[in-house]
Scaffold this motif. Structure first.
Motif, PDB file in Angstrom:
ATOM      1  N   TYR A  79       0.897  -1.281  -0.045  1.00 39.61           N
ATOM      2  CA  TYR A  79      -0.017  -0.052  -0.082  1.00 39.61           C
ATOM      3  C   TYR A  79       0.807   1.015   0.014  1.00 39.61           C
ATOM      4  O   TYR A  79       0.741   2.220  -0.846  1.00 39.61           O
ATOM      5  CB  TYR A  79      -0.926  -0.066   1.191  1.00 39.61           C
ATOM      6  N   GLY A  80       1.964   1.168   0.741  1.00 43.52           N
ATOM      7  CA  GLY A  80       2.773   2.271   0.929  1.00 43.52           C
ATOM      8  C   GLY A  80       3.391   2.618  -0.122  1.00 43.52           C
ATOM      9  O   GLY A  80       3.556   3.723  -0.983  1.00 43.52           O
ATOM     10  N   GLU A  81       3.811   1.563  -1.072  1.00 41.44           N
ATOM     11  CA  GLU A  81       4.417   1.714  -2.350  1.00 41.44           C
ATOM     12  C   GLU A  81       3.666   2.173  -3.475  1.00 41.44           C
ATOM     13  O   GLU A  81       3.996   2.959  -4.281  1.00 41.44           O
ATOM     14  CB  GLU A  81       5.302   0.500  -2.822  1.00 41.44           C
ATOM     15  N   VAL A  82       2.448   1.790  -3.370  1.00 37.89           N
ATOM     16  CA  VAL A  82       1.281   2.335  -4.464  1.00 37.89           C
ATOM     17  C   VAL A  82       1.036   3.774  -4.308  1.00 37.89           C
ATOM     18  O   VAL A  82       1.013   4.399  -5.102  1.00 37.89           O
ATOM     19  CB  VAL A  82      -0.004   1.552  -4.188  1.00 37.89           C
ATOM     20  N   ASP A  83       1.042   4.171  -2.919  1.00 34.93           N
ATOM     21  CA  ASP A  83       0.820   5.539  -2.402  1.00 34.93           C
ATOM     22  C   ASP A  83       1.894   6.336  -3.037  1.00 34.93           C
ATOM     23  O   ASP A  83       1.609   7.575  -3.570  1.00 34.93           O
ATOM     24  CB  ASP A  83       0.756   5.599  -0.917  1.00 34.93           C
ATOM     25  N   ARG A  84       3.277   5.879  -2.884  1.00 36.43           N
ATOM     26  CA  ARG A  84       4.176   6.510  -3.636  1.00 36.43           C
ATOM     27  C   ARG A  84       4.143   6.459  -5.002  1.00 36.43           C
ATOM     28  O   ARG A  84       4.552   8.076  -5.372  1.00 36.43           O
ATOM     29  CB  ARG A  84       5.534   5.916  -3.054  1.00 36.43           C
ATOM     30  N   ILE A  85       3.804   5.770  -5.819  1.00 37.10           N
ATOM     31  CA  ILE A  85       3.689   5.903  -7.226  1.00 37.10           C
ATOM     32  C   ILE A  85       2.648   6.798  -7.585  1.00 37.10           C
ATOM     33  O   ILE A  85       2.749   7.867  -8.479  1.00 37.10           O
ATOM     34  CB  ILE A  85       3.292   4.494  -7.814  1.00 37.10           C
ATOM     35  N   ILE A  88       4.073  10.204  -7.048  1.00 39.08           N
ATOM     36  CA  ILE A  88       4.802  10.767  -8.032  1.00 39.08           C
ATOM     37  C   ILE A  88       3.853  11.143  -9.356  1.00 39.08           C
ATOM     38  O   ILE A  88       4.191  11.990  -9.952  1.00 39.08           O
ATOM     39  CB  ILE A  88       5.755   9.751  -8.706  1.00 39.08           C
ATOM     40  N   ILE A  89       2.882  10.554  -9.606  1.00 34.99           N
ATOM     41  CA  ILE A  89       2.201  10.912 -10.941  1.00 34.99           C
ATOM     42  C   ILE A  89       1.204  12.045 -10.473  1.00 34.99           C
ATOM     43  O   ILE A  89       1.200  12.917 -11.690  1.00 34.99           O
ATOM     44  CB  ILE A  89       1.271   9.740 -11.213  1.00 34.99           C
ATOM     45  N   ASP A  90       0.899  12.354  -9.243  1.00 35.01           N
ATOM     46  CA  ASP A  90       0.202  13.661  -9.004  1.00 35.01           C
ATOM     47  C   ASP A  90       1.050  14.683  -9.191  1.00 35.01           C
ATOM     48  O   ASP A  90       0.767  15.799  -9.910  1.00 35.01           O
ATOM     49  CB  ASP A  90      -0.437  13.580  -7.367  1.00 35.01           C
ATOM     50  N   ASP A  91       2.538  14.596  -8.856  1.00 32.50           N
ATOM     51  CA  ASP A  91       3.458  15.542  -8.764  1.00 32.50           C
ATOM     52  C   ASP A  91       3.614  15.842 -10.480  1.00 32.50           C
ATOM     53  O   ASP A  91       3.736  16.941 -10.747  1.00 32.50           O
ATOM     54  CB  ASP A  91       4.619  15.395  -8.315  1.00 32.50           C
ATOM     55  N   LEU A  92       3.978  14.762 -11.201  1.00 29.48           N
ATOM     56  CA  LEU A  92       4.071  14.921 -12.559  1.00 29.48           C
ATOM     57  C   LEU A  92       2.897  15.805 -13.448  1.00 29.48           C
ATOM     58  O   LEU A  92       3.166  16.464 -14.309  1.00 29.48           O
ATOM     59  CB  LEU A  92       4.172  13.600 -13.351  1.00 29.48           C
ATOM     60  N   MET A  93       1.734  15.415 -12.987  1.00 30.94           N
ATOM     61  CA  MET A  93       0.494  16.360 -13.504  1.00 30.94           C
ATOM     62  C   MET A  93       0.801  17.507 -13.452  1.00 30.94           C
ATOM     63  O   MET A  93       0.326  18.452 -14.169  1.00 30.94           O
ATOM     64  CB  MET A  93      -0.903  15.558 -13.067  1.00 30.94           C
ATOM     65  N   ILE A  94       0.921  18.027 -12.017  1.00 35.30           N
ATOM     66  CA  ILE A  94       1.048  19.378 -11.757  1.00 35.30           C
ATOM     67  C   ILE A  94       2.424  20.029 -12.610  1.00 35.30           C
ATOM     68  O   ILE A  94       2.007  21.148 -13.150  1.00 35.30           O
ATOM     69  CB  ILE A  94       1.686  19.413 -10.135  1.00 35.30           C
ATOM     70  N   VAL A  95       3.365  19.237 -12.871  1.00 36.67           N
ATOM     71  CA  VAL A  95       4.443  19.707 -13.474  1.00 36.67           C
ATOM     72  C   VAL A  95       4.049  20.001 -14.822  1.00 36.67           C
ATOM     73  O   VAL A  95       4.353  20.845 -15.691  1.00 36.67           O
ATOM     74  CB  VAL A  95       5.771  19.124 -13.423  1.00 36.67           C
ATOM     75  N   VAL A  96       3.254  18.992 -15.442  1.00 39.46           N
ATOM     76  CA  VAL A  96       2.888  19.159 -16.859  1.00 39.46           C
ATOM     77  C   VAL A  96       1.824  20.255 -16.930  1.00 39.46           C
ATOM     78  O   VAL A  96       2.179  20.977 -17.971  1.00 39.46           O
ATOM     79  CB  VAL A  96       2.081  17.714 -17.231  1.00 39.46           C
ATOM     80  N   ASN A  97       1.173  20.676 -16.171  1.00 38.54           N
ATOM     81  CA  ASN A  97       0.232  21.694 -16.279  1.00 38.54           C
ATOM     82  C   ASN A  97       0.908  23.019 -16.019  1.00 38.54           C
ATOM     83  O   ASN A  97       0.568  24.083 -16.800  1.00 38.54           O
ATOM     84  CB  ASN A  97      -0.873  21.765 -15.017  1.00 38.54           C
ATOM     85  N   ILE A  98       2.062  23.108 -15.254  1.00 32.92           N
ATOM     86  CA  ILE A  98       2.625  24.280 -15.141  1.00 32.92           C
ATOM     87  C   ILE A  98       3.605  24.490 -16.457  1.00 32.92           C
ATOM     88  O   ILE A  98       3.659  25.674 -17.088  1.00 32.92           O
ATOM     89  CB  ILE A  98       3.851  24.050 -13.935  1.00 32.92           C
ATOM     90  N   ASP A  99       4.358  23.352 -17.007  1.00 30.02           N
ATOM     91  CA  ASP A  99       5.017  23.350 -18.213  1.00 30.02           C
ATOM     92  C   ASP A  99       3.897  24.078 -19.623  1.00 30.02           C
ATOM     93  O   ASP A  99       4.652  24.751 -20.331  1.00 30.02           O
ATOM     94  CB  ASP A  99       5.438  22.146 -18.715  1.00 30.02           C
TER      95      ASP A  99
END
Ligand code: ADP
Length: 259
Positions: A79-85, A88-99
């Motif tokens: 569960y912890g590792e799935v949460d980590r993934i 990371i994907i949430d962060d990436l979505m934010i970065v994509v929107n910023i870019d």
């Protein structure tokens, strides 16, 4: 070379054109390099938790444990590792929107005090796990226009780091006050600190001071990059002071007169 020849024969204008062309192609190759590095980093970041999940599932598949609790622990780890993934994907979505300049800013009149209290209570459990006390003081009552979700995210990332990079049984101090034309949110920890040579780079995407240590503590290396971008969107500023083994202080400054 042909280029040299063109440059000499062409004289003024053509030579200027050529050098412009060189600048452009240099910039393109830089972008290409960054893009590759980005893909490389993302793949690596995702691969680490995925490998752990695979290992954990294999252990479950072949393990014959008497104690049910061992299975529970395995599932909690997965569960912890799935949460980590997911993180990371949430962060990436934010970065994509910023870019893509797609991060619309949705300003609402907000009691900053309320926003901070809410996010602290969300982070309390994580702090308690390390017996860290979060001491918060509202010095000035501040009501300004901000994008709630974005400022919450930025401060959460900073507080999350403060907890991650602090030792057990330490304190984190948070203050809210006015200073000139800014609302300041100060987050001070007594943690491991940031080496002088790294401090200028911590806001870069994927930058981490100690790769080995950071891997264990989790995170994507995007937290501060995102925090800075979101605060910049508000016309604000983020400042850091740090001393190794003594602690780190972040100052988030938000303009009081943002409309
Ligand atoms: P990460 O996901 O690795 O925490 P961040 O972008 O949030 O990525 O932070 C970048 C790096 O800055 C971290 O890996 C860590 O080395 C350093 N850092 C950030 N906040 C702190 C802090 N409060 N104390 C010590 N080091 C910190």
């Amino acid at each position: 070379s042909l280029y040299e020849k063109v440059k000499i024969e062409g004289g003024g204008e053509l030579s200027r054109l050529c050098s412009n062309f060189n600048v452009i192609s240099y910039k393109l190759s830089q972008i290409e390099h960054q893009r590759r590095e980005f893909v490389h980093n993302v793949s690596h970041e995702l691969k680490t938790p995925l490998s752990s999940i695979k290992l954990l599932i294999e252990s479950l598949k072949y393990g014959t444990y008497e104690d049910v609790n061992i299975y529970k622990e395995f599932f909690m780890d997965i569960y912890g590792e799935v949460d980590r993934i997911k993180q990371i994907i949430d962060d990436l979505m934010i970065v994509v929107n910023i870019d893509e300049n797609k991060s619309h800013i949705n300003l609402e009149l907000t009691y900053i005090n309320y926003l901070i209290e809410k996010l602290i209570s969300r982070m309390m459990l994580k702090a308690k796990e390390k017996n860290i006390s979060i001491i918060y003081k509202e010095i000035d009552n501040i009501q300004i226009k901000v994008d709630n979700i974005k400022i919450d995210r930025a401060i959460t990332n900073i507080l999350d780091n403060a907890i991650k990079y602090s030792n057990e049984n330490s304190n984190i101090y948070i203050y809210l006050y006015n200073e000139e034309k800014y609302a300041v949110i100060k987050v001070k920890d007594e943690g491991i600190g940031i080496p002088q040579e790294d401090i200028g780079r911590i806001f870069e995407r994927f930058y981490r001071v100690d790769k080995a240590r950071s891997r264990k503590t989790g995170g994507s290396g995007l937290g501060l990059f995102i925090a800075k971008e979101l605060i910049d969107l508000h016309g604000g500023d983020i400042v850091v002071e740090s001393k190794e083994k003594e602690g780190t202080t972040f100052y988030v400054k938000l303009p009081l007169d943002l409309n």
